[in-house]
Design a protein around this motif. Structure first.
Motif, short mmCIF file in Angstrom:
data_model
loop_
_atom_site.label_atom_id
_atom_site.label_comp_id
_atom_site.label_asym_id
_atom_site.label_seq_id
_atom_site.Cartn_x
_atom_site.Cartn_y
_atom_site.Cartn_z
N GLN A 58 36.58 47.45 28.29
CA GLN A 58 35.61 46.55 27.69
C GLN A 58 34.50 47.38 27.05
O GLN A 58 34.09 48.40 27.60
CB GLN A 58 35.02 45.62 28.75
CG GLN A 58 36.06 44.74 29.44
CD GLN A 58 35.44 43.81 30.44
OE1 GLN A 58 34.77 42.85 30.09
NE2 GLN A 58 35.67 44.08 31.72
N HIS A 85 36.21 38.54 21.28
CA HIS A 85 35.46 37.90 22.35
C HIS A 85 36.09 36.59 22.81
O HIS A 85 35.80 36.13 23.92
CB HIS A 85 34.01 37.65 21.90
CG HIS A 85 33.18 38.90 21.82
ND1 HIS A 85 32.63 39.49 22.94
CD2 HIS A 85 32.83 39.68 20.77
CE1 HIS A 85 31.96 40.57 22.58
NE2 HIS A 85 32.07 40.71 21.27
N ARG A 88 39.42 35.76 26.20
CA ARG A 88 39.45 35.28 27.58
C ARG A 88 39.75 33.78 27.69
O ARG A 88 40.02 33.29 28.79
CB ARG A 88 38.12 35.60 28.27
CG ARG A 88 38.00 37.09 28.58
CD ARG A 88 36.81 37.40 29.43
NE ARG A 88 36.87 38.77 29.91
CZ ARG A 88 35.94 39.34 30.67
NH1 ARG A 88 34.87 38.64 31.03
NH2 ARG A 88 36.08 40.58 31.06
N TYR A 93 45.59 35.79 28.34
CA TYR A 93 44.67 36.39 29.30
C TYR A 93 44.59 35.58 30.59
O TYR A 93 44.61 36.14 31.69
CB TYR A 93 43.28 36.53 28.68
CG TYR A 93 42.26 37.08 29.66
CD1 TYR A 93 42.15 38.44 29.89
CD2 TYR A 93 41.40 36.23 30.36
CE1 TYR A 93 41.24 38.96 30.80
CE2 TYR A 93 40.49 36.73 31.27
CZ TYR A 93 40.40 38.09 31.48
OH TYR A 93 39.49 38.59 32.39
N ILE A 94 44.49 34.27 30.47
CA ILE A 94 44.31 33.42 31.66
C ILE A 94 45.49 33.59 32.61
O ILE A 94 46.64 33.41 32.24
CB ILE A 94 44.16 31.94 31.24
CG1 ILE A 94 42.91 31.75 30.36
CG2 ILE A 94 44.09 31.04 32.46
CD1 ILE A 94 42.81 30.39 29.71
N SER A 99 43.31 39.68 34.08
CA SER A 99 42.28 38.73 34.49
C SER A 99 42.10 38.74 36.00
O SER A 99 40.97 38.60 36.50
CB SER A 99 42.63 37.32 34.01
OG SER A 99 43.69 36.75 34.75
N HIS A 102 39.98 41.72 36.76
CA HIS A 102 38.60 41.43 36.36
C HIS A 102 37.92 40.48 37.36
O HIS A 102 36.71 40.56 37.57
CB HIS A 102 38.56 40.81 34.97
CG HIS A 102 38.76 41.80 33.87
ND1 HIS A 102 39.18 41.43 32.61
CD2 HIS A 102 38.61 43.15 33.82
CE1 HIS A 102 39.28 42.50 31.85
NE2 HIS A 102 38.93 43.55 32.56
N ASP A 103 38.72 39.60 37.98
CA ASP A 103 38.17 38.64 38.93
C ASP A 103 37.98 39.21 40.33
O ASP A 103 37.53 38.50 41.24
CB ASP A 103 39.06 37.40 39.01
CG ASP A 103 38.98 36.55 37.74
OD1 ASP A 103 38.01 36.71 36.99
OD2 ASP A 103 39.90 35.75 37.51
#
Length: 399
Positions: A58, A85, A88, A93-94, A99, A102-103
């Motif tokens: 990122q 941007h 997401r 990505y979901i 992801s 990142h979570d």
């Protein structure tokens, strides 16, 4: 992007050789995508059967959320893809392994040979199964201040990675984090300078032009643009609407300037200052081509704004050509990389005259003489210009 050096297949490596190369021999390589590809090739040489690897970083950029670097077996160069941007909010990505990292996940491991109905559900897993891959692992990669990126590896080895191979890969991650962070920050520094001061000025600053008073004389075509009636708009419109309006206006003006080789040095409220250095071929003609496209973009913007009941935006553009001092000006602690000189003052005065004369684009005779054989200009006549002793011959351009 530079091609990685040849790797002698007959050379025997150990995983410590890969670590040594990453910490020592890669220091002269500027680009993280090249380093990543070279690292994967070396991993194969030591017997770690990596067939696919990705690095997700990122960044801070007005257009891009980050970048994805993809390497696959047989590639000598990695593929670098920008990620915008809005990514997401998309299905790719979901629910993806990236992801999940990142979570907050500290590791994802997926056996790609088992029944897909029993594994994690995401298109990227199906894609890797279709490529014959058997095992996949993803880890977070930390930069300073808790910035969290992602690195992944996959193999087609029957049974997947063994424990020793996983341990070797995991050992690389903190070293790769250190190596990648300096490259990402170098790219970030360049990106931020390009974003805030322009490409050419950014290159000069990175090259060391940081002392107050340093600069050079540049012969350039100068363009100054200003929005009409902005004070009334800003006083009566909601703040967010004003910002959206300004951004639309600056997009309409700025994108043609960049497309035709100009450099925007400054946004001043609702105005901008741009130059087209004359060492570039056809600089003056390129400026007028940029003006033509900007005016067309403003027509389209006004039509769009009209649908919401907004009044059309009016503007003035002043254009001159001459020598300018290009460099650092300011206080001992706050500098501005800009251009100054009588030529800049003239362009500013012409922009102010556009309202008085009812001509949206005014050119000085000095500039017009360089382009009038190729462009249709309207002679306005000699006009007094504030700050200059003699009247100046002016021309209008309707583009």
């Amino acid at each position: 992007m530079n091609a990685p050096p040849n790797i002698d297949p007959s050379t025997a490596y150990s995983d410590s050789d890969v670590l040594h190369w990453l910490t020592n021999d890669a220091r002269d390589e500027r680009f993280i995508d090249n380093i990543f590809a070279q690292m994967c090739l070396r991993l194969q040489r030591v017997g770690i059967p990596v067939k696919r690897a990705t690095l997700h970083v990122q960044i801070q950029h007005p257009q891009w959320l980050g970048a994805k670097i993809l390497w696959a077996d047989g590639m000598h160069e990695a593929e670098l893809m920008r990620v915008d941007h809005e990514a997401r909010g998309r299905s790719e990505y979901i629910g993806s392994p990236v992801s999940e990292i990142h979570d907050g996940a500290e590791e994802l491991r997926e056996n790609l040979t088992r029944d897909p109905a029993l594994g994690r559900k995401h298109a990227v897993y199906d894609e890797m199964r279709g490529q014959g891959l058997t095992d996949y692992v993803a880890w977070p990669m930390y930069h300073t201040q808790g910035k969290r990126h992602v690195v992944t590896f996959a193999t087609d080895r029957p049974g997947g990675f063994d424990d020793a191979q996983i341990a070797s890969l995991l050992k690389l991650v903190p070293i790769l984090a250190l190596v990648s962070e300096i490259r990402v920050k170098n790219r970030l520094a360049r990106t931020l300078l390009e974003t805030y001061v322009g490409t050419h000025a950014g290159e000069l600053i990175l090259a060391g032009a940081t002392r107050r008073g340093t600069g050079t004389t540049v012969r350039a075509a100068i363009m100054i643009c200003d929005l009409r009636g902005f004070t009334q708009i800003s006083d009566n419109w909601p703040r967010d609407d004003v910002i959206d309006l300004l951004n639309g206006y600056f997009d309409a003006m700025s994108e043609p300037i960049a497309r035709h080789g100009g450099e925007i040095l400054k946004f001043i409220g609702d105005g901008l200052l741009a130059i087209f250095p004359l060492d570039q071929p056809n600089a003056c003609a390129n400026l007028l081509h940029a003006v033509t496209e900007a005016r067309q973009a403003m027509i389209a913007l006004n039509e769009k704004n009209n649908e919401t009941g907004a009044a059309p935006l009016k503007y003035g553009i002043g254009v001159h050509v001459g020598d300018v001092m290009y460099g650092n000006i300011g206080s001992s602690t706050r500098l501005d990389f800009t251009v100054i000189g009588p030529a800049v003052n003239m362009a500013s005065r012409l922009e102010a005259l556009t309202k008085q004369l009812g001509k949206p684009v005014l050119l000085s005779q000095a500039f017009a003489d360089l382009v009038k054989s190729d462009f249709d200009l309207e002679r306005v006549g000699e006009t007094p210009v504030r700050g200059f002793n003699d009247p100046i011959e002016l021309f209008a351009y309707h583009g």
